[in-house]
Design a protein around this motif. Structure first.
Motif, PDB file in Angstrom:
ATOM      1  N   GLU A  86      -2.114  -2.942  -0.358  1.00  0.00           N
ATOM      2  CA  GLU A  86      -1.945  -1.529  -0.689  1.00  0.00           C
ATOM      3  C   GLU A  86      -2.305  -0.623   0.492  1.00  0.00           C
ATOM      4  O   GLU A  86      -1.604   0.351   0.777  1.00  0.00           O
ATOM      5  CB  GLU A  86      -2.792  -1.157  -1.911  1.00  0.00           C
ATOM      6  CG  GLU A  86      -2.614   0.281  -2.333  1.00  0.00           C
ATOM      7  CD  GLU A  86      -3.449   0.655  -3.541  1.00  0.00           C
ATOM      8  OE1 GLU A  86      -3.050   1.592  -4.245  1.00  0.00           O
ATOM      9  OE2 GLU A  86      -4.495   0.030  -3.782  1.00  0.00           O
ATOM     10  N   ILE A  87      -3.360  -0.971   1.221  1.00  0.00           N
ATOM     11  CA  ILE A  87      -3.794  -0.143   2.344  1.00  0.00           C
ATOM     12  C   ILE A  87      -2.703  -0.042   3.411  1.00  0.00           C
ATOM     13  O   ILE A  87      -2.500   1.002   4.019  1.00  0.00           O
ATOM     14  CB  ILE A  87      -5.130  -0.655   2.944  1.00  0.00           C
ATOM     15  CG1 ILE A  87      -5.689   0.352   3.963  1.00  0.00           C
ATOM     16  CG2 ILE A  87      -4.982  -2.004   3.595  1.00  0.00           C
ATOM     17  CD1 ILE A  87      -6.432   1.478   3.341  1.00  0.00           C
ATOM     18  N   VAL A  90       0.103   2.291   1.993  1.00  0.00           N
ATOM     19  CA  VAL A  90      -0.329   3.690   2.045  1.00  0.00           C
ATOM     20  C   VAL A  90      -0.287   4.205   3.480  1.00  0.00           C
ATOM     21  O   VAL A  90       0.215   5.306   3.743  1.00  0.00           O
ATOM     22  CB  VAL A  90      -1.740   3.851   1.429  1.00  0.00           C
ATOM     23  CG1 VAL A  90      -2.315   5.236   1.712  1.00  0.00           C
ATOM     24  CG2 VAL A  90      -1.685   3.589  -0.072  1.00  0.00           C
ATOM     25  N   ARG A  91      -0.771   3.389   4.423  1.00  0.00           N
ATOM     26  CA  ARG A  91      -0.741   3.797   5.830  1.00  0.00           C
ATOM     27  C   ARG A  91       0.700   4.028   6.298  1.00  0.00           C
ATOM     28  O   ARG A  91       0.988   5.010   6.976  1.00  0.00           O
ATOM     29  CB  ARG A  91      -1.424   2.734   6.688  1.00  0.00           C
ATOM     30  CG  ARG A  91      -1.510   3.111   8.149  1.00  0.00           C
ATOM     31  CD  ARG A  91      -2.283   2.076   8.933  1.00  0.00           C
ATOM     32  NE  ARG A  91      -2.283   2.425  10.345  1.00  0.00           N
ATOM     33  CZ  ARG A  91      -2.508   1.559  11.312  1.00  0.00           C
ATOM     34  NH1 ARG A  91      -2.780   0.298  11.022  1.00  0.00           N
ATOM     35  NH2 ARG A  91      -2.486   1.949  12.570  1.00  0.00           N
ATOM     36  N   GLY A  92       1.597   3.132   5.905  1.00  0.00           N
ATOM     37  CA  GLY A  92       3.001   3.280   6.277  1.00  0.00           C
ATOM     38  C   GLY A  92       3.602   4.569   5.751  1.00  0.00           C
ATOM     39  O   GLY A  92       4.274   5.304   6.485  1.00  0.00           O
ATOM     40  N   PHE A  93       3.355   4.848   4.471  1.00  0.00           N
ATOM     41  CA  PHE A  93       3.898   6.077   3.888  1.00  0.00           C
ATOM     42  C   PHE A  93       3.275   7.320   4.534  1.00  0.00           C
ATOM     43  O   PHE A  93       3.968   8.303   4.796  1.00  0.00           O
ATOM     44  CB  PHE A  93       3.713   6.100   2.374  1.00  0.00           C
ATOM     45  CG  PHE A  93       4.673   5.200   1.646  1.00  0.00           C
ATOM     46  CD1 PHE A  93       6.043   5.359   1.769  1.00  0.00           C
ATOM     47  CD2 PHE A  93       4.208   4.182   0.829  1.00  0.00           C
ATOM     48  CE1 PHE A  93       6.938   4.538   1.103  1.00  0.00           C
ATOM     49  CE2 PHE A  93       5.094   3.343   0.152  1.00  0.00           C
ATOM     50  CZ  PHE A  93       6.456   3.527   0.288  1.00  0.00           C
ATOM     51  N   LYS A  94       1.971   7.280   4.812  1.00  0.00           N
ATOM     52  CA  LYS A  94       1.320   8.436   5.429  1.00  0.00           C
ATOM     53  C   LYS A  94       1.826   8.688   6.847  1.00  0.00           C
ATOM     54  O   LYS A  94       1.826   9.823   7.307  1.00  0.00           O
ATOM     55  CB  LYS A  94      -0.204   8.262   5.423  1.00  0.00           C
ATOM     56  CG  LYS A  94      -0.789   8.466   4.043  1.00  0.00           C
ATOM     57  CD  LYS A  94      -2.290   8.519   4.048  1.00  0.00           C
ATOM     58  CE  LYS A  94      -2.761   8.825   2.652  1.00  0.00           C
ATOM     59  NZ  LYS A  94      -3.964   9.626   2.610  1.00  0.00           N
ATOM     60  N   LEU A  95       2.265   7.628   7.524  1.00  0.00           N
ATOM     61  CA  LEU A  95       2.807   7.787   8.872  1.00  0.00           C
ATOM     62  C   LEU A  95       4.273   8.246   8.854  1.00  0.00           C
ATOM     63  O   LEU A  95       4.821   8.582   9.892  1.00  0.00           O
ATOM     64  CB  LEU A  95       2.686   6.481   9.663  1.00  0.00           C
ATOM     65  CG  LEU A  95       1.285   6.134  10.151  1.00  0.00           C
ATOM     66  CD1 LEU A  95       1.259   4.725  10.731  1.00  0.00           C
ATOM     67  CD2 LEU A  95       0.802   7.144  11.179  1.00  0.00           C
ATOM     68  N   GLY A  96       4.903   8.222   7.669  1.00  0.00           N
ATOM     69  CA  GLY A  96       6.253   8.761   7.569  1.00  0.00           C
ATOM     70  C   GLY A  96       7.329   7.796   7.120  1.00  0.00           C
ATOM     71  O   GLY A  96       8.508   8.113   7.209  1.00  0.00           O
ATOM     72  N   ALA A  97       6.949   6.605   6.618  1.00  0.00           N
ATOM     73  CA  ALA A  97       7.957   5.673   6.098  1.00  0.00           C
ATOM     74  C   ALA A  97       8.572   6.240   4.822  1.00  0.00           C
ATOM     75  O   ALA A  97       7.927   6.977   4.077  1.00  0.00           O
ATOM     76  CB  ALA A  97       7.331   4.316   5.809  1.00  0.00           C
ATOM     77  N   ASP A  98       9.831   5.877   4.579  1.00  0.00           N
ATOM     78  CA  ASP A  98      10.537   6.339   3.387  1.00  0.00           C
ATOM     79  C   ASP A  98      10.579   5.284   2.292  1.00  0.00           C
ATOM     80  O   ASP A  98      10.789   5.606   1.124  1.00  0.00           O
ATOM     81  CB  ASP A  98      11.972   6.739   3.768  1.00  0.00           C
ATOM     82  CG  ASP A  98      11.958   7.891   4.752  1.00  0.00           C
ATOM     83  OD1 ASP A  98      11.815   9.036   4.300  1.00  0.00           O
ATOM     84  OD2 ASP A  98      12.057   7.643   5.970  1.00  0.00           O
ATOM     85  N   ASP A  99      10.417   4.024   2.670  1.00  0.00           N
ATOM     86  CA  ASP A  99      10.407   2.924   1.700  1.00  0.00           C
ATOM     87  C   ASP A  99       9.660   1.758   2.320  1.00  0.00           C
ATOM     88  O   ASP A  99       9.440   1.727   3.543  1.00  0.00           O
ATOM     89  CB  ASP A  99      11.835   2.519   1.310  1.00  0.00           C
ATOM     90  CG  ASP A  99      11.907   1.812  -0.050  1.00  0.00           C
ATOM     91  OD1 ASP A  99      10.845   1.481  -0.633  1.00  0.00           O
ATOM     92  OD2 ASP A  99      13.032   1.588  -0.531  1.00  0.00           O
ATOM     93  N   TYR A 100       9.268   0.792   1.486  1.00  0.00           N
ATOM     94  CA  TYR A 100       8.430  -0.321   1.938  1.00  0.00           C
ATOM     95  C   TYR A 100       8.812  -1.548   1.131  1.00  0.00           C
ATOM     96  O   TYR A 100       8.745  -1.530  -0.090  1.00  0.00           O
ATOM     97  CB  TYR A 100       6.961   0.046   1.690  1.00  0.00           C
ATOM     98  CG  TYR A 100       5.943  -0.770   2.436  1.00  0.00           C
ATOM     99  CD1 TYR A 100       5.219  -0.217   3.484  1.00  0.00           C
ATOM    100  CD2 TYR A 100       5.660  -2.087   2.071  1.00  0.00           C
ATOM    101  CE1 TYR A 100       4.247  -0.938   4.158  1.00  0.00           C
ATOM    102  CE2 TYR A 100       4.700  -2.817   2.745  1.00  0.00           C
ATOM    103  CZ  TYR A 100       3.992  -2.241   3.789  1.00  0.00           C
ATOM    104  OH  TYR A 100       3.030  -2.970   4.458  1.00  0.00           O
TER     105      TYR A 100
END
Length: 122
Positions: A86-87, A90-100
């Motif tokens: 999860e961490i 969350v880091r990916g989305f906070k850096l600007g990712a649109d999907d994971y």
């Protein structure tokens, strides 16, 4: 006009498989095996989507994504990685990712997510 995808992935067999499936679906796919190469390619030519691995040698995917967003690159980014904590998400989305999407992944799901991002960003 064909949608263009930049796949930044250091595993050649996985990159070839993803490129093949996306190509069959009508996407033009370019591959970069290193994060720095991907950043250079993005600076030189426009892409409609970036598919980004996090665990890249030298410059990891988080740093690639941070660099993209700091340079005001708004190209949608789908992270495709083995890091499923999860961490990391969350880091990916906070850096600007649109999907994971985590590996292993279903090809049909990946294709559906790519198509959804393309629809949303047109």
């Amino acid at each position: 006009m064909t949608d263009r995808i930049l796949l930044i992935e250091d595993d050649p067999s996985l990159a070839e498989m993803v490129k093949s499936y996306l190509g069959e679906a009508g996407f033009g796919v370019s591959v970069a095996g290193l994060g720095e190469t991907g950043i250079t390619m993005l600076a030189r030519e426009p892409f409609d989507l970036v598919i980004l691995d996090l665990m890249l040698p030298e410059l990891d995917g988080f740093r690639v994504l941070k660099s993209m967003r700091e340079s005001e690159c708004t190209t949608p980014v789908l992270i495709l990685t083995a890091r499923g904590e999860e961490i990391d998400k969350v880091r990916g989305f906070k850096l600007g990712a649109d999907d994971y999407v985590t590996k292993p992944f279903g090809v049909m799901e990946l294709l559906a997510r790519v198509e959804a991002l393309m629809r949303r960003c047109r």
